[in-house]
Design a protein around this motif. Structure first.
Motif, PDB file in Angstrom:
ATOM      1  N   LYS A  63       0.918  -1.273   0.089  1.00 49.18           N
ATOM      2  CA  LYS A  63      -0.093  -0.049  -0.072  1.00 49.18           C
ATOM      3  C   LYS A  63       0.989   1.219   0.088  1.00 49.18           C
ATOM      4  CE  LYS A  63      -4.498  -1.861   1.809  1.00 49.18           C
ATOM      5  NZ  LYS A  63      -5.298  -1.803   2.860  1.00 49.18           N
ATOM      6  N   THR A  64       1.982   1.179   0.584  1.00 46.04           N
ATOM      7  CA  THR A  64       2.961   2.483   0.606  1.00 46.04           C
ATOM      8  C   THR A  64       3.365   2.715  -0.767  1.00 46.04           C
ATOM      9  OG1 THR A  64       3.909   1.913   2.572  1.00 46.04           O
ATOM     10  CG2 THR A  64       4.996   3.541   1.222  1.00 46.04           C
ATOM     11  N   SER A  65       3.774   1.597  -1.707  1.00 44.30           N
ATOM     12  CA  SER A  65       3.694   1.966  -3.099  1.00 44.30           C
ATOM     13  C   SER A  65       2.348   2.312  -4.073  1.00 44.30           C
ATOM     14  CB  SER A  65       4.519   0.545  -3.844  1.00 44.30           C
ATOM     15  OG  SER A  65       5.477   0.178  -3.351  1.00 44.30           O
ATOM     16  N   GLN A  66       1.310   1.811  -3.592  1.00 42.30           N
ATOM     17  CA  GLN A  66       0.137   2.241  -4.252  1.00 42.30           C
ATOM     18  C   GLN A  66      -0.314   3.504  -3.932  1.00 42.30           C
ATOM     19  OE1 GLN A  66      -2.305  -1.154  -2.967  1.00 42.30           O
ATOM     20  NE2 GLN A  66      -1.678  -2.264  -4.852  1.00 42.30           N
ATOM     21  N   LEU A  67      -0.417   3.827  -2.500  1.00 41.74           N
ATOM     22  CA  LEU A  67      -0.988   5.038  -2.039  1.00 41.74           C
ATOM     23  C   LEU A  67      -0.184   6.376  -1.910  1.00 41.74           C
ATOM     24  CD1 LEU A  67      -3.129   3.257   0.644  1.00 41.74           C
ATOM     25  CD2 LEU A  67      -4.032   4.080  -1.685  1.00 41.74           C
TER      26      LEU A  67
ATOM     27  N   SER B 226       9.600  -1.871   7.591  1.00 36.14           N
ATOM     28  CA  SER B 226      10.015  -0.601   7.577  1.00 36.14           C
ATOM     29  C   SER B 226      11.292  -0.563   6.567  1.00 36.14           C
ATOM     30  CB  SER B 226      10.433   0.049   8.863  1.00 36.14           C
ATOM     31  OG  SER B 226       9.247   0.187   9.834  1.00 36.14           O
ATOM     32  N   SER B 227      12.141  -1.600   6.715  1.00 43.18           N
ATOM     33  CA  SER B 227      13.232  -1.665   6.192  1.00 43.18           C
ATOM     34  C   SER B 227      13.137  -1.948   4.358  1.00 43.18           C
ATOM     35  CB  SER B 227      14.219  -2.963   6.577  1.00 43.18           C
ATOM     36  OG  SER B 227      15.344  -3.199   5.956  1.00 43.18           O
ATOM     37  N   GLU B 228      12.217  -2.688   4.383  1.00 45.40           N
ATOM     38  CA  GLU B 228      11.716  -2.723   2.946  1.00 45.40           C
ATOM     39  C   GLU B 228      11.134  -1.393   2.163  1.00 45.40           C
ATOM     40  OE1 GLU B 228      12.205  -5.365   0.872  1.00 45.40           O
ATOM     41  OE2 GLU B 228      13.444  -5.751   2.488  1.00 45.40           O
TER      42      GLU B 228
ATOM     43  N   LEU C 211      12.362   0.721  -1.152  1.00 50.14           N
ATOM     44  CA  LEU C 211      11.614   0.798  -2.179  1.00 50.14           C
ATOM     45  C   LEU C 211      11.028   2.284  -2.360  1.00 50.14           C
ATOM     46  CD1 LEU C 211       9.323  -2.557  -1.811  1.00 50.14           C
ATOM     47  CD2 LEU C 211      11.266  -1.914  -3.423  1.00 50.14           C
ATOM     48  N   ASN C 212      10.804   2.843  -1.407  1.00 47.38           N
ATOM     49  CA  ASN C 212      10.195   4.279  -1.122  1.00 47.38           C
ATOM     50  C   ASN C 212      11.190   5.116  -0.300  1.00 47.38           C
ATOM     51  OD1 ASN C 212       7.535   3.539  -2.543  1.00 47.38           O
ATOM     52  ND2 ASN C 212       7.939   2.211  -1.104  1.00 47.38           N
ATOM     53  N   PRO C 213      12.361   5.452  -0.581  1.00 53.62           N
ATOM     54  CA  PRO C 213      13.173   6.306   0.303  1.00 53.62           C
ATOM     55  C   PRO C 213      12.646   7.524   0.519  1.00 53.62           C
ATOM     56  CG  PRO C 213      14.107   6.113  -1.974  1.00 53.62           C
ATOM     57  CD  PRO C 213      12.961   5.364  -1.975  1.00 53.62           C
TER      58      PRO C 213
END
Length: 214
Positions: free
Chosen positions: A42-46, A67-69, A73-75
């Protein structure tokens, strides 16, 4: 407007946090996740600005792994850990995985709001029982891992001691006697030339002995 994603495996806790944060006009809740795997997706989507992350989520990836991932992926996304865990090792692990903030679930809602705003602005916000001097040191240094003088079994015992297990519980987990646990503890403190549990915690942190089981 700060876009926030809520991550917690308890629905009622998520709803309660949502109600609190919706009282601040500067914040928009863009979504909720019930475990770490869903949070990554959802972090990538939203595309939230801030992820409010629980640690203990048994039905999926834990908060540290998630959190690490997310950081990989989304720094640009900021992460605030919201947890019941107030021990040094958990705080240090949060710093290690790149979390920008860390506050406790019994904190006042105004503190939660402040944490979100501060990390959104690019700052760190850690409010725990660990002193700010220690936290600043952890944030600003990357200690090298020195060679260990402990055996594998001694490392296991150090990990369980630091996580708060009593001698009897350690004995049961490792299928050894309480007396053997006591002997190991004495040998560990003598080998490391340590005098207190606090020093042992610091040693464990520096040597990355603790694979946290949440």
């Amino acid at each position: 407007m700060i876009r926030v994603l809520l991550v917690d495996d308890h629905t009622m806790i998520r709803k309660g946090i949502r109600m609190l944060l919706e009282g601040f006009p500067e914040i928009k809740i863009v979504g909720e996740s019930h475990n770490g795997s869903d949070a990554i997706l959802k972090t990538s989507q939203l595309e939230p600005d801030v992820v409010l992350m629980d640690l203990s989520m048994p039905n999926g990836l834990d908060g540290f792994t998630a959190s690490s991932e997310i950081r990989k992926l989304n720094p640009s996304v900021k992460i605030v850990i919201l947890t019941i865990h107030d021990e040094e090792i958990f705080v240090h692990k949060a710093i290690e995985v790149g979390a920008h903030g860390y506050i406790l679930k019994n904190s006042h809602c105004q503190l939660l709001f402040q944490a979100i705003v501060e990390v959104y602005r690019g700052k760190h916000f850690y409010k725990t029982s660990v002193s700010q001097d220690i936290i600043s040191q952890w944030l600003n240094t990357k200690p090298k891992k020195p060679p260990s003088v402990l055996t594998v079994r001694e490392k296991e015992i150090v990990r369980l001691i630091v996580l708060g297990y009593a001698n009897k519980e350690i004995a049961d987990k490792l299928s050894i006697s309480v007396k053997t646990v006591e002997n190991h503890k004495t040998n560990i403190m003598q080998k490391l030339e340590l005098d207190s549990k606090h020093e042992l915690i610091q040693y464990a942190i520096k040597n990355k002995y603790l694979d946290l089981a949440l």
